[in-house]
Write a protein that holds these residues in place. Structure first.
Motif, PDB file in Angstrom:
ATOM      1  N   GLY A 159       0.755  -1.242   0.000  1.00 23.54           N
ATOM      2  CA  GLY A 159       0.000   0.000   0.000  1.00 23.54           C
ATOM      3  C   GLY A 159       0.781   1.286   0.000  1.00 23.54           C
ATOM      4  N   ALA A 160       2.102   1.236   0.005  1.00 23.98           N
ATOM      5  CA  ALA A 160       2.887   2.469  -0.077  1.00 23.98           C
ATOM      6  C   ALA A 160       2.718   3.093  -1.459  1.00 23.98           C
ATOM      7  N   SER A 161       2.514   4.393  -1.516  1.00 25.28           N
ATOM      8  CA  SER A 161       2.414   5.072  -2.809  1.00 25.28           C
ATOM      9  C   SER A 161       3.771   5.122  -3.491  1.00 25.28           C
ATOM     10  N   GLU A 162       4.813   5.230  -2.679  1.00 26.34           N
ATOM     11  CA  GLU A 162       6.186   5.206  -3.173  1.00 26.34           C
ATOM     12  C   GLU A 162       7.107   5.029  -1.976  1.00 26.34           C
ATOM     13  N   LEU A 163       8.397   4.909  -2.230  1.00 25.37           N
ATOM     14  CA  LEU A 163       9.355   4.851  -1.136  1.00 25.37           C
ATOM     15  C   LEU A 163       9.528   6.243  -0.546  1.00 25.37           C
ATOM     16  N   ALA A 164       9.795   6.293   0.750  1.00 27.80           N
ATOM     17  CA  ALA A 164      10.092   7.579   1.385  1.00 27.80           C
ATOM     18  C   ALA A 164      11.463   8.086   0.952  1.00 27.80           C
ATOM     19  N   PHE A 165      12.347   7.163   0.606  1.00 30.43           N
ATOM     20  CA  PHE A 165      13.700   7.468   0.126  1.00 30.43           C
ATOM     21  C   PHE A 165      14.256   6.171  -0.438  1.00 30.43           C
ATOM     22  N   ALA A 166      15.366   6.252  -1.133  1.00 26.92           N
ATOM     23  CA  ALA A 166      15.974   5.042  -1.699  1.00 26.92           C
ATOM     24  C   ALA A 166      16.459   4.134  -0.577  1.00 26.92           C
ATOM     25  N   ASN A 167      16.086   2.865  -0.647  1.00 29.92           N
ATOM     26  CA  ASN A 167      16.498   1.917   0.398  1.00 29.92           C
ATOM     27  C   ASN A 167      18.009   1.871   0.551  1.00 29.92           C
ATOM     28  N   ILE A 168      18.450   1.667   1.787  1.00 27.10           N
ATOM     29  CA  ILE A 168      19.845   1.340   2.068  1.00 27.10           C
ATOM     30  C   ILE A 168      19.889  -0.113   2.504  1.00 27.10           C
ATOM     31  N   VAL A 169      20.645  -0.917   1.793  1.00 30.36           N
ATOM     32  CA  VAL A 169      20.912  -2.303   2.190  1.00 30.36           C
ATOM     33  C   VAL A 169      22.419  -2.466   2.088  1.00 30.36           C
ATOM     34  N   ALA A 170      23.070  -2.597   3.238  1.00 32.06           N
ATOM     35  CA  ALA A 170      24.539  -2.574   3.273  1.00 32.06           C
ATOM     36  C   ALA A 170      25.032  -3.739   4.122  1.00 32.06           C
ATOM     37  N   SER A 171      25.778  -4.649   3.502  1.00 32.01           N
ATOM     38  CA  SER A 171      26.201  -5.874   4.188  1.00 32.01           C
ATOM     39  C   SER A 171      27.698  -5.883   4.442  1.00 32.01           C
ATOM     40  N   GLY A 172      28.085  -6.630   5.492  1.00 30.09           N
ATOM     41  CA  GLY A 172      29.502  -6.779   5.796  1.00 30.09           C
ATOM     42  C   GLY A 172      30.187  -5.437   5.934  1.00 30.09           C
ATOM     43  N   PRO A 173      31.341  -5.254   5.290  1.00 29.98           N
ATOM     44  CA  PRO A 173      32.071  -3.979   5.405  1.00 29.98           C
ATOM     45  C   PRO A 173      31.303  -2.793   4.821  1.00 29.98           C
ATOM     46  N   ASN A 174      30.358  -3.031   3.916  1.00 35.59           N
ATOM     47  CA  ASN A 174      29.559  -1.920   3.377  1.00 35.59           C
ATOM     48  C   ASN A 174      28.690  -1.275   4.449  1.00 35.59           C
ATOM     49  N   GLY A 175      28.399  -2.018   5.514  1.00 41.49           N
ATOM     50  CA  GLY A 175      27.606  -1.466   6.590  1.00 41.49           C
ATOM     51  C   GLY A 175      28.274  -0.308   7.303  1.00 41.49           C
ATOM     52  N   ALA A 176      29.581  -0.165   7.135  1.00 42.23           N
ATOM     53  CA  ALA A 176      30.312   0.943   7.758  1.00 42.23           C
ATOM     54  C   ALA A 176      30.139   2.241   6.986  1.00 42.23           C
ATOM     55  N   LYS A 177      29.393   2.192   5.873  1.00 43.93           N
ATOM     56  CA  LYS A 177      29.085   3.394   5.094  1.00 43.93           C
ATOM     57  C   LYS A 177      27.623   3.747   5.374  1.00 43.93           C
ATOM     58  N   PRO A 178      27.366   4.769   6.198  1.00 46.18           N
ATOM     59  CA  PRO A 178      25.993   5.029   6.648  1.00 46.18           C
ATOM     60  C   PRO A 178      24.973   5.194   5.531  1.00 46.18           C
ATOM     61  N   HIS A 179      25.357   5.762   4.401  1.00 45.91           N
ATOM     62  CA  HIS A 179      24.425   5.950   3.297  1.00 45.91           C
ATOM     63  C   HIS A 179      24.864   5.139   2.077  1.00 45.91           C
ATOM     64  N   ALA A 180      25.226   3.897   2.317  1.00 50.21           N
ATOM     65  CA  ALA A 180      25.662   3.024   1.226  1.00 50.21           C
ATOM     66  C   ALA A 180      24.534   2.801   0.224  1.00 50.21           C
ATOM     67  N   ILE A 181      24.911   2.669  -1.031  1.00 49.94           N
ATOM     68  CA  ILE A 181      23.959   2.341  -2.103  1.00 49.94           C
ATOM     69  C   ILE A 181      23.991   0.826  -2.312  1.00 49.94           C
ATOM     70  N   PRO A 182      22.831   0.174  -2.366  1.00 51.62           N
ATOM     71  CA  PRO A 182      22.824  -1.291  -2.550  1.00 51.62           C
ATOM     72  C   PRO A 182      23.643  -1.709  -3.767  1.00 51.62           C
ATOM     73  N   SER A 183      24.509  -2.669  -3.558  1.00 51.43           N
ATOM     74  CA  SER A 183      25.426  -3.108  -4.607  1.00 51.43           C
ATOM     75  C   SER A 183      25.144  -4.561  -4.974  1.00 51.43           C
ATOM     76  N   GLU A 184      25.992  -5.111  -5.822  1.00 49.51           N
ATOM     77  CA  GLU A 184      25.872  -6.516  -6.214  1.00 49.51           C
ATOM     78  C   GLU A 184      26.565  -7.438  -5.219  1.00 49.51           C
ATOM     79  N   ARG A 185      27.098  -6.863  -4.127  1.00 46.43           N
ATOM     80  CA  ARG A 185      27.741  -7.723  -3.128  1.00 46.43           C
ATOM     81  C   ARG A 185      26.728  -8.729  -2.587  1.00 46.43           C
ATOM     82  N   GLN A 186      27.167  -9.991  -2.511  1.00 48.58           N
ATOM     83  CA  GLN A 186      26.284 -11.056  -2.036  1.00 48.58           C
ATOM     84  C   GLN A 186      26.464 -11.284  -0.539  1.00 48.58           C
ATOM     85  N   PHE A 187      25.368 -11.580   0.126  1.00 44.11           N
ATOM     86  CA  PHE A 187      25.404 -11.831   1.562  1.00 44.11           C
ATOM     87  C   PHE A 187      26.211 -13.099   1.853  1.00 44.11           C
ATOM     88  N   GLU A 188      27.016 -13.020   2.921  1.00 50.26           N
ATOM     89  CA  GLU A 188      27.840 -14.148   3.333  1.00 50.26           C
ATOM     90  C   GLU A 188      27.515 -14.529   4.772  1.00 50.26           C
TER      91      GLU A 188
END
Length: 367
Positions: free
Chosen positions: A188-217
């Motif tokens: 039911g969301a009309s749109e996202l409030a902002f672009a999702n942040i999904v940051a795994s492993g060392p990418n999590g240390a970047k507060p505004h990381a952009i989701p990448s092709e890095r695979q979860f380990e």
């Protein structure tokens, strides 16, 4: 009629500051003032002038039909769709309203080039640069706004929990972000409030990381920062989850962030300042051995825009008041290793803080 109440607030502001009119250009401000849902988009195609008696909104032919329908429902706004450009329209209105030499408020964010055009076209007007006047009014939410934000939060929370059910090693950050977006919109969301942040492993240390092709380990911490928009209003949430078992150090980091989040939530109330709440979070993290590992402000206001007033930051010495909606989002960021953030959005009440989010603070482990 929420629009009438908001217009009255602005007109009282004009009286208090001895102003004849205010010019409003930002779409978020215009949406708040009019209450016109499903009309404003990202285009800067509108300008309004509000005096102590009149509310006139200038738009173009792409929006005029929708706006006139909404204006008819409210009975407050006059909608103008003349072919005049913004500066010509304002000059025309000042003349028609007999305010050619009036004291007219403009926002400090007006581009310099546009201000020069205003000055050239209206040399006798006394333009007064104002800062955040309407944003400060927007910072105190009414009951209707709270209802919409709770609805947005409920959708975002359900979508997140559904996304976790399909999370697994080998999935990429980008795929998880797409899944979360789909779930929010499906619910039911009309749109996202902002672009999702999904940051795994060392990418999590970047507060505004952009989701990448890095695979979860196995052993990854994954930071999810997400929000839904409903009825023009945003939610904002962050949770950190773990793929497989967490190490002792990961748990130590996570629990430090959790304690900081919950200690702040227990202390937010009318009268405390944003700076005090930020310092409280920083001191709690420092006790756990993570001094200066947050690096960003503790939180911010949320509403029509994802970042609004008030700020929970070292620079905000103003007291919070009942009706402020703010985020409580401490984090620890260890470059090259991991990041952890826990964020709740909620409203300052007469006696404390009511979180909109019911997602657990317990570390969620994806087996």
């Amino acid at each position: 009629m929420r629009a009438l109440h908001r217009i009255e607030q602005v007109q009282r502001l004009l009286e208090d500051q001895v102003l004849d009119a205010i010019i409003v250009r930002a779409n978020s401000d215009l949406f708040w003032l009019t209450g016109f849902e499903d009309v404003f988009d990202s285009e800067q195609a509108h300008v309004a002038i509000i005096t102590r008696q009149d509310c006139i909104l200038h738009t173009d032919t792409r929006y005029v039909t929708a706006m006139r329908e909404k204006a008819h429902e409210e009975g407050i706004w006059q909608i103008d769709a003349s072919r005049e450009r913004e500066v010509e329209f304002i000059a025309h209105m000042l003349k028609e309203l007999k305010l050619v030499t009036g004291r007219v408020a403009i926002d400090e964010t007006m581009p310099l080039s546009l201000y020069r055009k205003y000055s050239d076209a209206m040399p006798n007007a006394r333009f007064k640069e104002r800062s955040d006047d309407i944003l400060k009014l927007r910072a105190v939410k009414d009951a209707d706004e709270i209802v919409l934000m709770k609805r947005a939060q409920a959708i975002a929370s359900e979508a997140f929990m559904e996304t976790l059910e399909d999370l697994q090693p080998g999935m990429s950050e980008r795929d998880a972000s797409i899944m979360l977006e789909f779930n929010m919109k499906r619910l039911g969301a009309s749109e996202l409030a902002f672009a999702n942040i999904v940051a795994s492993g060392p990418n999590g240390a970047k507060p505004h990381a952009i989701p990448s092709e890095r695979q979860f380990e196995q052993g990854d911490f994954i930071v999810f920062d997400f929000g839904a928009r409903v009825g023009g209003y945003c939610s904002d949430t962050t949770r950190t989850v773990c793929i497989g078992g967490a190490s002792e150090e990961q748990i130590r980091v996570y629990e430090a962030v959790r304690r900081a989040n919950e200690w702040v939530a227990a202390n937010i109330k009318p009268g405390v300042t944003g700076a005090q709440m930020h310092t409280l979070a920083e001191s709690e993290l420092a006790k756990a051995g993570f001094e200066h590992k947050m690096g960003h402000s503790l939180g911010h206001g949320v509403g029509i825009d994802i970042h609004e007033l008030p700020l929970l930051s070292p620079t905000n010495k103003e007291a919070l008041v009942a009706g402020n909606v703010v985020t409580d989002e401490p984090g620890i960021y260890l470059p090259g290793e991991m990041g952890v953030r826990i964020e709740d959005c909620g409203v300052v009440t007469e006696t404390g803080f009511e979180s909109f989010c019911d997602i657990t603070h317990e570390l969620m482990v994806i087996e």
